[in-house]
Write a protein that holds these residues in place. Structure first.
Motif, PDB file in Angstrom:
ATOM      1  N   ALA A  56       0.839  -1.195   0.000  1.00 48.52           N
ATOM      2  CA  ALA A  56       0.000   0.000   0.000  1.00 48.52           C
ATOM      3  C   ALA A  56       0.874   1.246   0.000  1.00 48.52           C
ATOM      4  O   ALA A  56       2.020   1.218   0.460  1.00 48.52           O
ATOM      5  CB  ALA A  56      -0.892  -0.005   1.231  1.00 48.52           C
ATOM      6  N   TRP A  57       0.326   2.320  -0.518  1.00 53.08           N
ATOM      7  CA  TRP A  57       0.996   3.621  -0.423  1.00 53.08           C
ATOM      8  C   TRP A  57       1.049   3.995   1.055  1.00 53.08           C
ATOM      9  O   TRP A  57       0.123   3.729   1.818  1.00 53.08           O
ATOM     10  CB  TRP A  57       0.183   4.682  -1.134  1.00 53.08           C
ATOM     11  N   ARG A  65       4.164  11.154  11.537  1.00 53.41           N
ATOM     12  CA  ARG A  65       2.795  10.659  11.334  1.00 53.41           C
ATOM     13  C   ARG A  65       2.697  10.098   9.925  1.00 53.41           C
ATOM     14  O   ARG A  65       3.156  10.713   8.973  1.00 53.41           O
ATOM     15  CB  ARG A  65       1.786  11.790  11.480  1.00 53.41           C
ATOM     16  N   TYR A  66       2.101   8.944   9.821  1.00 52.32           N
ATOM     17  CA  TYR A  66       1.907   8.363   8.493  1.00 52.32           C
ATOM     18  C   TYR A  66       0.605   7.579   8.475  1.00 52.32           C
ATOM     19  O   TYR A  66       0.082   7.177   9.518  1.00 52.32           O
ATOM     20  CB  TYR A  66       3.082   7.462   8.092  1.00 52.32           C
ATOM     21  N   GLU A  67       0.092   7.395   7.289  1.00 54.04           N
ATOM     22  CA  GLU A  67      -1.146   6.642   7.080  1.00 54.04           C
ATOM     23  C   GLU A  67      -0.971   5.720   5.888  1.00 54.04           C
ATOM     24  O   GLU A  67      -0.342   6.089   4.898  1.00 54.04           O
ATOM     25  CB  GLU A  67      -2.308   7.599   6.797  1.00 54.04           C
ATOM     26  N   ARG A  68      -1.551   4.546   5.994  1.00 53.98           N
ATOM     27  CA  ARG A  68      -1.590   3.618   4.854  1.00 53.98           C
ATOM     28  C   ARG A  68      -2.780   3.981   3.981  1.00 53.98           C
ATOM     29  O   ARG A  68      -3.859   4.246   4.479  1.00 53.98           O
ATOM     30  CB  ARG A  68      -1.781   2.177   5.328  1.00 53.98           C
ATOM     31  N   ASP A  69      -2.567   3.964   2.690  1.00 53.79           N
ATOM     32  CA  ASP A  69      -3.642   4.188   1.725  1.00 53.79           C
ATOM     33  C   ASP A  69      -3.868   2.857   1.018  1.00 53.79           C
ATOM     34  O   ASP A  69      -3.203   2.541   0.033  1.00 53.79           O
ATOM     35  CB  ASP A  69      -3.240   5.280   0.727  1.00 53.79           C
ATOM     36  N   GLU A  71      -6.170   1.813  -0.793  1.00 48.20           N
ATOM     37  CA  GLU A  71      -6.824   1.848  -2.095  1.00 48.20           C
ATOM     38  C   GLU A  71      -5.834   2.071  -3.237  1.00 48.20           C
ATOM     39  O   GLU A  71      -6.203   1.987  -4.391  1.00 48.20           O
ATOM     40  CB  GLU A  71      -7.904   2.935  -2.126  1.00 48.20           C
ATOM     41  N   HIS A  72      -4.591   2.396  -2.915  1.00 46.23           N
ATOM     42  CA  HIS A  72      -3.556   2.608  -3.931  1.00 46.23           C
ATOM     43  C   HIS A  72      -2.361   1.743  -3.566  1.00 46.23           C
ATOM     44  O   HIS A  72      -2.103   1.495  -2.391  1.00 46.23           O
ATOM     45  CB  HIS A  72      -3.148   4.080  -3.997  1.00 46.23           C
ATOM     46  N   ALA A  73      -1.630   1.292  -4.574  1.00 47.99           N
ATOM     47  CA  ALA A  73      -0.522   0.383  -4.284  1.00 47.99           C
ATOM     48  C   ALA A  73       0.648   0.579  -5.232  1.00 47.99           C
ATOM     49  O   ALA A  73       0.511   1.127  -6.329  1.00 47.99           O
ATOM     50  CB  ALA A  73      -1.015  -1.062  -4.361  1.00 47.99           C
ATOM     51  N   GLY A  81      14.023  -4.653  -7.372  1.00 47.57           N
ATOM     52  CA  GLY A  81      13.263  -3.879  -6.406  1.00 47.57           C
ATOM     53  C   GLY A  81      12.778  -2.523  -6.880  1.00 47.57           C
ATOM     54  O   GLY A  81      12.283  -1.743  -6.081  1.00 47.57           O
ATOM     55  N   TRP A  82      12.923  -2.211  -8.163  1.00 50.50           N
ATOM     56  CA  TRP A  82      12.424  -0.923  -8.651  1.00 50.50           C
ATOM     57  C   TRP A  82      10.912  -0.889  -8.445  1.00 50.50           C
ATOM     58  O   TRP A  82      10.209  -1.854  -8.770  1.00 50.50           O
ATOM     59  CB  TRP A  82      12.781  -0.721 -10.113  1.00 50.50           C
ATOM     60  N   GLU A  83      10.417   0.233  -7.923  1.00 47.59           N
ATOM     61  CA  GLU A  83       9.004   0.363  -7.596  1.00 47.59           C
ATOM     62  C   GLU A  83       8.255   1.188  -8.633  1.00 47.59           C
ATOM     63  O   GLU A  83       8.789   2.166  -9.158  1.00 47.59           O
ATOM     64  CB  GLU A  83       8.838   1.015  -6.225  1.00 47.59           C
TER      65      GLU A  83
END
Length: 164
Positions: A56-57, A65-69, A71-73, A81-83
């Motif tokens: 996840a993003w 502070r961070y949040e997982r999204d 709905e997006h990946a 390992g290139w993203e």
């Protein structure tokens, strides 16, 4: 070219399918209720991109502070390992490098003529075997099976909802 991948009900969230048509290999991913498709060829060195791990993003509005999204990946090529962003194919390594090829994905209602039949349901296929009329007739001292090979018009199998 349009490629039918799977029924939505048979493609649960978090799964991927790699489909091949001709020389083209495409990874199709379901993230939540969204579908994404990428060419299964990493632009970096040609690795099997769609076999890599997805994640996840992670977004941050302030330090610490961070949040997982969910709905997006992103997907990471298993070779180096290139993203890449699943939605756009954008690379996050190698400035100026080309993105992975992304494709539009749509969810369409089932077409009765091409949808998979329900379990136990029969539907006519594309081929029709030649058949012949068979009767039992009495000759002399007993009954005999007789096949009539006279050409006859082709029979059609009733469609769904029609009676035979």
């Amino acid at each position: 070219m349009r490629i039918v991948v799977a029924r939505v009900d048979d493609f649960p969230p978090g799964e991927r399918r790699i489909v091949t048509r001709g020389r083209r290999s495409i990874g199709v991913f379901r993230v939540g209720d969204r579908f994404y498709a990428l060419n299964n060829h990493c632009p970096h060195l040609g690795g099997p991109l769609c076999q890599g791990r997805t994640q996840a993003w992670v977004r941050s509005s302030t330090p610490g502070r961070y949040e997982r999204d969910d709905e997006h990946a992103l997907i990471a090529c298993p070779w180096h390992g290139w993203e890449y962003d699943l939605a756009t194919g954008q690379s996050f390594l190698g400035p100026g490098e080309p993105p992975a090829r992304s494709y539009e994905v749509s969810v369409e209602p089932a077409d009765v003529s091409t949808a998979e039949p329900a379990p136990g349901e029969r539907r006519p296929g594309p081929f029709v075997a030649e058949t012949f009329d068979v009767t039992v007739e009495r000759f002399g001292s007993g009954d005999h099976v007789v096949v009539d090979t006279t050409p006859r018009p082709a029979r059609t199998v009733p469609s769904r909802g029609e009676s035979p």
